[in-house]
Scaffold this motif. Structure first.
Motif, PDB file in Angstrom:
ATOM      1  N   GLU A 118       0.814  -1.214   0.000  1.00 45.01           N
ATOM      2  CA  GLU A 118       0.000   0.000   0.000  1.00 45.01           C
ATOM      3  C   GLU A 118       0.846   1.261   0.000  1.00 45.01           C
ATOM      4  O   GLU A 118       0.442   2.286  -0.562  1.00 45.01           O
ATOM      5  CB  GLU A 118      -0.946   0.002   1.217  1.00 45.01           C
ATOM      6  N   ASP A 119       2.027   1.206   0.629  1.00 41.49           N
ATOM      7  CA  ASP A 119       2.895   2.383   0.664  1.00 41.49           C
ATOM      8  C   ASP A 119       3.780   2.497  -0.570  1.00 41.49           C
ATOM      9  O   ASP A 119       4.618   3.389  -0.664  1.00 41.49           O
ATOM     10  CB  ASP A 119       3.739   2.408   1.937  1.00 41.49           C
ATOM     11  N   GLY A 120       3.609   1.571  -1.525  1.00 41.97           N
ATOM     12  CA  GLY A 120       4.376   1.618  -2.760  1.00 41.97           C
ATOM     13  C   GLY A 120       5.648   0.796  -2.760  1.00 41.97           C
ATOM     14  O   GLY A 120       6.244   0.572  -3.823  1.00 41.97           O
ATOM     15  N   ALA A 121       6.090   0.346  -1.594  1.00 33.01           N
ATOM     16  CA  ALA A 121       7.319  -0.451  -1.513  1.00 33.01           C
ATOM     17  C   ALA A 121       7.079  -1.848  -2.066  1.00 33.01           C
ATOM     18  O   ALA A 121       5.990  -2.410  -1.901  1.00 33.01           O
ATOM     19  CB  ALA A 121       7.797  -0.530  -0.070  1.00 33.01           C
ATOM     20  N   PRO A 122       8.072  -2.441  -2.726  1.00 35.74           N
ATOM     21  CA  PRO A 122       7.889  -3.805  -3.231  1.00 35.74           C
ATOM     22  C   PRO A 122       7.880  -4.807  -2.093  1.00 35.74           C
ATOM     23  O   PRO A 122       8.606  -4.650  -1.106  1.00 35.74           O
ATOM     24  CB  PRO A 122       9.115  -4.003  -4.132  1.00 35.74           C
ATOM     25  N   GLU A 123       7.054  -5.831  -2.234  1.00 33.98           N
ATOM     26  CA  GLU A 123       6.996  -6.892  -1.242  1.00 33.98           C
ATOM     27  C   GLU A 123       7.021  -8.241  -1.940  1.00 33.98           C
ATOM     28  O   GLU A 123       6.377  -8.424  -2.974  1.00 33.98           O
ATOM     29  CB  GLU A 123       5.742  -6.775  -0.371  1.00 33.98           C
ATOM     30  N   ALA A 124       7.765  -9.170  -1.363  1.00 37.16           N
ATOM     31  CA  ALA A 124       7.839 -10.527  -1.911  1.00 37.16           C
ATOM     32  C   ALA A 124       6.673 -11.347  -1.390  1.00 37.16           C
ATOM     33  O   ALA A 124       6.291 -11.248  -0.220  1.00 37.16           O
ATOM     34  CB  ALA A 124       9.164 -11.171  -1.515  1.00 37.16           C
ATOM     35  N   GLN A 125       6.116 -12.159  -2.260  1.00 37.38           N
ATOM     36  CA  GLN A 125       5.023 -13.043  -1.898  1.00 37.38           C
ATOM     37  C   GLN A 125       5.424 -14.474  -2.205  1.00 37.38           C
ATOM     38  O   GLN A 125       5.781 -14.802  -3.332  1.00 37.38           O
ATOM     39  CB  GLN A 125       3.757 -12.658  -2.664  1.00 37.38           C
ATOM     40  N   LEU A 126       5.340 -15.327  -1.179  1.00 37.32           N
ATOM     41  CA  LEU A 126       5.701 -16.730  -1.300  1.00 37.32           C
ATOM     42  C   LEU A 126       4.570 -17.591  -0.764  1.00 37.32           C
ATOM     43  O   LEU A 126       3.776 -17.136   0.073  1.00 37.32           O
ATOM     44  CB  LEU A 126       6.980 -17.040  -0.503  1.00 37.32           C
ATOM     45  N   ASP A 127       4.503 -18.832  -1.217  1.00 35.41           N
ATOM     46  CA  ASP A 127       3.554 -19.792  -0.664  1.00 35.41           C
ATOM     47  C   ASP A 127       4.197 -20.461   0.542  1.00 35.41           C
ATOM     48  O   ASP A 127       5.053 -21.330   0.402  1.00 35.41           O
ATOM     49  CB  ASP A 127       3.177 -20.847  -1.712  1.00 35.41           C
ATOM     50  N   GLY A 128       3.787 -20.026   1.730  1.00 36.11           N
ATOM     51  CA  GLY A 128       4.325 -20.613   2.947  1.00 36.11           C
ATOM     52  C   GLY A 128       5.616 -19.951   3.390  1.00 36.11           C
ATOM     53  O   GLY A 128       6.430 -19.543   2.572  1.00 36.11           O
ATOM     54  N   GLY A 129       5.799 -19.818   4.697  1.00 33.51           N
ATOM     55  CA  GLY A 129       7.013 -19.235   5.234  1.00 33.51           C
ATOM     56  C   GLY A 129       6.981 -17.717   5.223  1.00 33.51           C
ATOM     57  O   GLY A 129       6.114 -17.093   4.602  1.00 33.51           O
ATOM     58  N   VAL A 130       7.939 -17.140   5.919  1.00 34.15           N
ATOM     59  CA  VAL A 130       8.042 -15.687   6.003  1.00 34.15           C
ATOM     60  C   VAL A 130       8.868 -15.176   4.825  1.00 34.15           C
ATOM     61  O   VAL A 130       9.992 -15.634   4.601  1.00 34.15           O
ATOM     62  CB  VAL A 130       8.698 -15.259   7.332  1.00 34.15           C
ATOM     63  N   ALA A 131       8.310 -14.247   4.080  1.00 35.02           N
ATOM     64  CA  ALA A 131       9.031 -13.695   2.930  1.00 35.02           C
ATOM     65  C   ALA A 131      10.077 -12.700   3.408  1.00 35.02           C
ATOM     66  O   ALA A 131       9.848 -11.948   4.353  1.00 35.02           O
ATOM     67  CB  ALA A 131       8.053 -13.014   1.983  1.00 35.02           C
TER      68      ALA A 131
END
Length: 233
Positions: free
Chosen positions: A75-88
């Motif tokens: 939402e703040d525009g920063a990129p975020e990693a998305q993974l299936d399971g576990g902490v990104a």
């Protein structure tokens, strides 16, 4: 190594011609980008970020293909990693002059930047640099002054990304510290990583590195001392 910061660098001509390495959500974002340069930069940023996240995961004992990593804006525009399971992991992306650069590390403050070495006017530095930073830049001439100005600006970009503020925060709220520079009187274009510190609001200190070549400057900043490891895309 799981706590290290992994970085990946690539150029546009190193990317595959197809879009099979994008997730469906990323493909949808790309389809909404109208201008070719924006599309190219966006693809380049996702490519290096995915490989940085995959490398960081592998170092922590997690194996997954970079194509299984989604990189979308928060939402703040920063990129975020998305993974299936576990902490990104935390990820940061930058691109300039056809060079893509990304870092990934354990959750926390983390930012990176790459800039093309170019002239920075007095008006520009006066608007965005602190008094101490201005003195550092103006104490040099020619190519050295240009390297100093671009280093300061890149470090600020990395710091503001690490704080997840971007240019919403006054750039003078963060200030490059020369205490960690091994030779603060010279910013050499030797292509090697050198230590860097930036003072941030609330008495926080961001710690990292900078590197300068004949054409670009790179900076990485985090909220803790750690190791910087190059991974290949």
């Amino acid at each position: 190594m799981g706590d290290a910061i992994h970085f990946v660098e690539a150029r546009l001509d190193e990317l595959p011609g197809d879009e099979g390495w994008l997730t469906p959500a990323e493909t949808a974002v790309l389809a909404d980008l109208r201008f070719e340069k924006r599309r190219a930069d966006w693809r380049l940023g996702r490519w290096v970020a995915k490989h940085a996240v995959a490398a960081h995961g592998a170092a922590a004992g997690r194996s997954f293909a970079s194509s299984a990593v989604g990189i979308l804006a928060a939402e703040d525009g920063a990129p975020e990693a998305q993974l299936d399971g576990g902490v990104a992991p935390t990820v940061s992306i930058s691109h300039a002059g056809g060079v893509g650069f990304a870092v990934a590390g354990r959750p926390g403050c983390l930012g990176c930047d790459v800039e093309v070495l170019e002239a920075r006017s007095d008006a520009f530095t006066s608007d965005y640099f602190t008094t101490e930073e201005l003195a550092f830049v103006r104490d040099a001439v020619g190519a050295e002054a240009s390297r100093r100005a671009n280093l300061v600006w890149s470090a600020k970009e990395s710091a503001l990304k690490a704080l997840r503020e971007g240019l919403r925060l006054d750039t003078r709220a963060v200030e490059v510290s020369w205490a960690k520079l091994s030779t603060p009187e010279v910013v050499a274009d030797d292509g090697r990583w050198h230590p860097l510190e930036v003072r941030a609001p609330d008495d926080r200190t961001l710690i990292g590195w900078f590197r300068v070549s004949a054409t670009h400057v790179w900076t990485v900043l985090a909220d803790r001392p750690t190791e910087l490891i190059e991974a290949r895309s």
